[in-house]
Every structure is written in structure tokens, then in C-alpha cells.
Design an enzyme around this catalytic site. Structure first.
Site, PDB file in Angstrom:
ATOM      1  N   GLY A  61       0.805  -1.220   0.000  1.00 32.21           N
ATOM      2  CA  GLY A  61       0.000   0.000   0.000  1.00 32.21           C
ATOM      3  C   GLY A  61       0.838   1.269   0.000  1.00 32.21           C
ATOM      4  O   GLY A  61       0.534   2.236  -0.704  1.00 32.21           O
TER       5      GLY A  61
ATOM      6  N   GLN B 182      -7.894   0.012   3.430  1.00 31.91           N
ATOM      7  CA  GLN B 182      -8.765  -0.467   4.511  1.00 31.91           C
ATOM      8  C   GLN B 182     -10.133  -0.891   3.997  1.00 31.91           C
ATOM      9  O   GLN B 182     -10.776  -1.774   4.576  1.00 31.91           O
ATOM     10  CB  GLN B 182      -8.937   0.619   5.586  1.00 31.91           C
TER      11      GLN B 182
ATOM     12  N   SER C 291      -3.715  -3.199  -0.793  1.00 33.07           N
ATOM     13  CA  SER C 291      -2.584  -3.884  -0.152  1.00 33.07           C
ATOM     14  C   SER C 291      -3.052  -5.274   0.291  1.00 33.07           C
ATOM     15  O   SER C 291      -4.113  -5.405   0.910  1.00 33.07           O
ATOM     16  CB  SER C 291      -2.138  -3.075   1.062  1.00 33.07           C
ATOM     17  N   ALA C 292      -2.259  -6.302  -0.021  1.00 34.67           N
ATOM     18  CA  ALA C 292      -2.710  -7.685   0.210  1.00 34.67           C
ATOM     19  C   ALA C 292      -2.875  -8.027   1.690  1.00 34.67           C
ATOM     20  O   ALA C 292      -3.789  -8.763   2.061  1.00 34.67           O
ATOM     21  CB  ALA C 292      -1.723  -8.656  -0.447  1.00 34.67           C
TER      22      ALA C 292
ATOM     23  N   THR D 273      12.213  -7.122 -10.763  1.00 35.60           N
ATOM     24  CA  THR D 273      11.759  -8.507 -10.964  1.00 35.60           C
ATOM     25  C   THR D 273      10.485  -8.756 -10.167  1.00 35.60           C
ATOM     26  O   THR D 273      10.381  -8.366  -9.005  1.00 35.60           O
ATOM     27  CB  THR D 273      12.870  -9.486 -10.522  1.00 35.60           C
TER      28      THR D 273
ATOM     29  N   CYS E 102       3.874   5.187  15.205  1.00 40.63           N
ATOM     30  CA  CYS E 102       4.930   5.315  14.218  1.00 40.63           C
ATOM     31  C   CYS E 102       5.812   4.070  14.326  1.00 40.63           C
ATOM     32  O   CYS E 102       5.589   3.214  15.166  1.00 40.63           O
ATOM     33  CB  CYS E 102       5.718   6.609  14.398  1.00 40.63           C
TER      34      CYS E 102
HETATM   35  N1  PLP Z   1      -2.990   3.088   3.515  1.00 37.56           N
HETATM   36  C1  PLP Z   1      -3.758   2.739   4.547  1.00 37.56           C
HETATM   37  C2  PLP Z   1      -5.112   3.359   4.698  1.00 37.56           C
HETATM   38  C3  PLP Z   1      -3.305   1.808   5.481  1.00 37.56           C
HETATM   39  O1  PLP Z   1      -4.078   1.470   6.516  1.00 37.56           O
HETATM   40  C4  PLP Z   1      -2.014   1.247   5.295  1.00 37.56           C
HETATM   41  C5  PLP Z   1      -1.466   0.293   6.292  1.00 37.56           C
HETATM   42  O2  PLP Z   1      -1.684   0.427   7.470  1.00 37.56           O
HETATM   43  C6  PLP Z   1      -1.259   1.640   4.189  1.00 37.56           C
HETATM   44  C7  PLP Z   1      -1.778   2.562   3.313  1.00 37.56           C
HETATM   45  C8  PLP Z   1       0.096   1.075   3.935  1.00 37.56           C
HETATM   46  O3  PLP Z   1      -0.001  -0.212   3.381  1.00 37.56           O
HETATM   47  P1  PLP Z   1       1.240  -1.222   3.492  1.00 37.56           P
HETATM   48  O4  PLP Z   1       1.289  -1.678   4.910  1.00 37.56           O
HETATM   49  O5  PLP Z   1       0.880  -2.343   2.547  1.00 37.56           O
HETATM   50  O6  PLP Z   1       2.455  -0.497   3.045  1.00 37.56           O
END
Ligand code: PLP
Length: 391
Positions: free
Chosen positions: A71, A192, A212-213, A250, A337
Site C-alpha cells: 500500500g 482499509q 494492499s494484500a 523482478t 509510528c
Molecule cells: N494506507 C492505509 C489506509 C493503510 O491502513 C495502510 C497500512 O496500514 C497503508 C496505506 C500502507 O499499506 P502497506 O502496509 O501495505 O504499506
């Protein structure tokens, strides 16, 4: 001791179907999908089948799916790559807009774009505008309208918030942006929302869509960005030109397969699961709100089925989380954080929650593995922990 895992918004357990589908790629199916011999072709077949499935589930064409490392990378690629393409295409003043409750992956990308433009001679200043939200965490359309204009090149509004679970009015936002900022590329972070909402419908009008998986029961470090046909995007990584020149490197074939299977499983019984989980969530929230000084953060708003976000008076989140962990409840405060230190939540501040109240934030998030027994355990443990801290 029973454990209640109530932190699905942080990450969801890997689904057995996902682990099974990925296993061969850590063994016999190890090929590099960019090659031409049979081992490579086998990997490419798996990659392209995964792409077809991800595309169908997200309401996109296969060529519109860019596989990424999750994500955060998808958000960076959308904000920085979308903006760079737009700055290259049009001269003159430029601005980008994001909501006040975006994930740091969007906010920090936008800040980086702002700093980058300031440094690069010859590029006109880029203004970063933050769209306020109402007390329930939804973007205020009227306030957003005031930030839009022909100079706006990119607008990023998430589909649903990671802390509170508030679902944004994406249709209304998209209509407004198309009317008032016709040059803007529309990006939505649907990380989310993906387990709960049909993105083929909800994000249909959006140019760039992040998923995001690992929030879906897939692997960590795997995600995708939908880039609609005709939407220009500058790559952020340069190299072999994979993903139609949009993301070199890759391929992580196992990650792509894991994402496809996770999305498939989440879509399979989405409505029934949403119903089941929302009922558990409501029982949890109602039970905990019976404790004096515990309130739901955005009681009237449209919230994802798995999110239970509470404000606990006269208790500090850090201390509460330690006690909950000791007693087998895995929860979060909502904004952490990388160091694990808790900072006051910008999302809650944007919703107008005073800092002293946001220090008692508690995020309990349910998901596909959540059982009634876990909710019962939390209903026993949380009130006792709150009472003990108050004593
Ligand atoms: N965006 C949102 C709303 C998220 O909740 C998160 C992860 O907590 C991310 C982006 C980041 O995704 P990733 O953990 O796959 O980098």
C-alpha cells in the site's frame, strides 16, 4: 489463556487458501516472469492469471493493474507519479489536495512533492492543500469545493480511514472534483476498504486506486495500483521496464498470486461476512460503552464493519494497551509510528477531538477470523483494565 486478536486494521492473518496458493513459488515455480524459457513462462503465466483476477475483482482491465510492494508504495507511486506526469503535461501553477485524514503514505508523499517542487528550479511552486473533515471524519464537500480549481493536478481521498473506519463519500467527491478541477487526477487509497467494500463499484470513478494484500489476509509487501487507461503516470523506479514501464523490478510472483487469492476470498462472501462482523463489532462497542467515560468516536458515521474506535476518558492508550496485551487482547491506539511510540493522532485532531481525549484512543478491529469468543474475552478484559488504570 485465550487471545483476542482485534488488530485486523494493522494486518489480518494469512488465509489458508493464500498460503497454499503461494507455496509453489517458494519451491519449484521459482522462475523470473520476464524471461523467455519454460521456467520463466510458467512464472509469467501465474503472474498474468493473478493480474486477470485482480483486475476483474477491482473492476479494471488487466493492463490497468500495476503490481507493487504494498500500500505504501502504491500510494507513493500514485501521488508522486501522478503528479509528475501532470506537471510534465501542463505548465503553470499547480496544487494538490488531500484529505486531513489520509494515511502517512499519502501525506508524506504529498509533502515530499511539495519539498521537491520547492527545490527544483524552473518548476512553479506547488501548493499542498488539506481538505478538512467533519466531526464524523468524512470529507466536508463544501470545504473541499473551496480548495479546487483548474490548477489542481491531483486529489487524494481515501475510501475508508485506517483509524476510525469512516467511509468517505467517494462518489460525491469525484463528481465535485471532475466539475471544479477538471485537470486533477483522482487517487483513492482503498487499503482499509478492500476487505469490506466492492471496489469495482465504490472506486469506479477514480483514476488511481491503491490496495494492499496483507489487510485482506494476503502476504505483506504485496499490493497493486489500478491506473485507468489514459491516465499518465511517471514511474518512481527505473530499470527493466516491468509493469509496462510503470514499476521496474523482478516480479514478486508469489505476492501477486497471494493478492489475487486474498481478494477472491474476501469477495466470495463479503456481504455475509460484513453482516456477521458488524454484529460482533456492535456487541463489542455497546458492551464497552456501558463502561462510564467510554464513547464511540464517530457514532453516527458510516464506518467499516470491522472497526470499533473508542475514546476512553482518564486513561492513556499506551498503558491500556500494555494491560490488554498482558491479558490476551491485541489492540491498537490507531496511530503509531515505526518506533511503536504513540503520537497524538492527526486524524482525531482533524475530527476536532481534543488532545486530552485522543490520548485515550482505543482501536479494536475485527476481521475474517474474529469469533464471538474473542469478543467475549475483550468484553471481560477491557473494562477490568480500564477500571484498574483508573484506580
Ligand atoms: N494506507 C492505509 C489506509 C493503510 O491502513 C495502510 C497500512 O496500514 C497503508 C496505506 C500502507 O499499506 P502497506 O502496509 O501495505 O504499506
Amino acid at each position: 489463556m485465550p487471545t483476542a486478536y482485534l488488530d485486523h486494521a494493522a494486518t489480518s492473518p494469512v488465509r489458508p487458501e493464500v498460503a497454499e496458493a503461494m507455496a509453489p513459488f517458494a519451491g519449484a515455480r521459482f522462475g523470473n516472469a520476464s524471461g523467455s524459457h519454460r521456467v520463466a513462462r510458467d512464472a509469467r503465466t501465474a503472474l498474468e492469471e493473478a493480474r486477470d483476477e485482480v483486475a476483474a475483482l477491482l473492476g479494471a482491465a488487466p493492463r490497468e493493474v500495476v503490481f507493487t510492494g504494498g500500500g505504501t508504495e502504491s500510494d507513493n507511486l500514485a501521488v508522486l507519479g501522478g503528479l509528475a506526469a501532470s506537471l510534465a503535461a501542463h505548465d503553470g501553477a499547480a496544487a494538490l489536495v488531500h484529505s486531513a485524514v489520509e494515511h502517512p503514505a499519502v501525506v508524506e508523499s504529498a509533502r515530499a512533492a511539495e519539498r521537491g517542487a520547492a527545490r527544483l528550479a524552473g518548476v512553479p511552486p506547488l501548493s499542498r492543500r488539506v481538505a478538512p473533515v467533519t466531526p464524523d471524519g468524512a470529507v466536508d464537500p463544501e470545504a473541499l469545493g473551496g480548495l479546487l480549481g483548474p490548477e489542481v493536478r491531483l486529489v487524494s481521498v481515501m475510501a475508508a480511514n485506517n483509524e476510525t473506519g469512516t467511509v468517505q463519500p467517494l462518489d460525491e467527491v469525484a463528481r465535485l472534483v471532475r466539475r471544479l478541477a477538471p485537470r486533477a487526477v483522482l487517487h483513492t487509497d482503498a487499503v482499509q476498504a478492500a476487505p469490506w467494500l466492492d471496489l469495482a463499484v465504490v472506486a469506479a470513478g477514480w483514476d488511481l486506486v491503491t490496495v494492499s494484500a496483507h489487510k485482506l489476509g494476503g502476504p505483506k509487501g504485496s499490493g497493486a495500483l489500478v491506473v485507468r487507461e489514459g491516465v499518465a503516470l511517471e514511474p518512481l523506479s527505473w530499470g527493466g521496464g516491468q509493469e509496462r514501464e510503470r514499476r521496474s523490478g523482478t516480479h514478486d510472483v508469489a505476492g501477486a498470486v497471494g493478492l489475487a487469492v486474498a481478494l477472491r476470498q474476501a469477495a466470495k462472501d463479503r456481504d455475509a461476512e460484513a453482516h456477521r462482523v458488524a454484529a460482533l463489532r456492535d456487541r463489542l462497542a455497546d458492551g464497552l460503552c456501558a463502561v462510564p467515560g467510554v464513547t464511540r468516536t464517530a457514532p453516527g458515521s458510516n464506518v467499516l464493519p470491522g472497526h470499533c474506535h473508542l475514546l476512553v476518558e482518564a486513561v492513556a492508550s499506551e498503558e491500556l494497551l500494555v494491560l490488554l496485551d498482558r491479558d490476551g487482547v491485541c489492540a491498537a491506539a490507531g496511530s503509531a509510528c515505526a518506533s511503536g511510540a504513540l503520537e497524538p493522532s492527526p486524524t482525531l485532531a482533524a475530527m476536532g477531538v481534543p488532545e486530552d481525549r485522543s490520548r485515550g484512543a482505543l482501536r479494536l478491529t475485527l476481521g475474517w477470523t474474529t469469533t464471538a469468543a474473542e469478543v467475549d474475552h475483550a468484553l471481560a478484559v477491557v473494562p477490568a483494565a480500564v477500571a484498574s488504570l483508573r484506580r
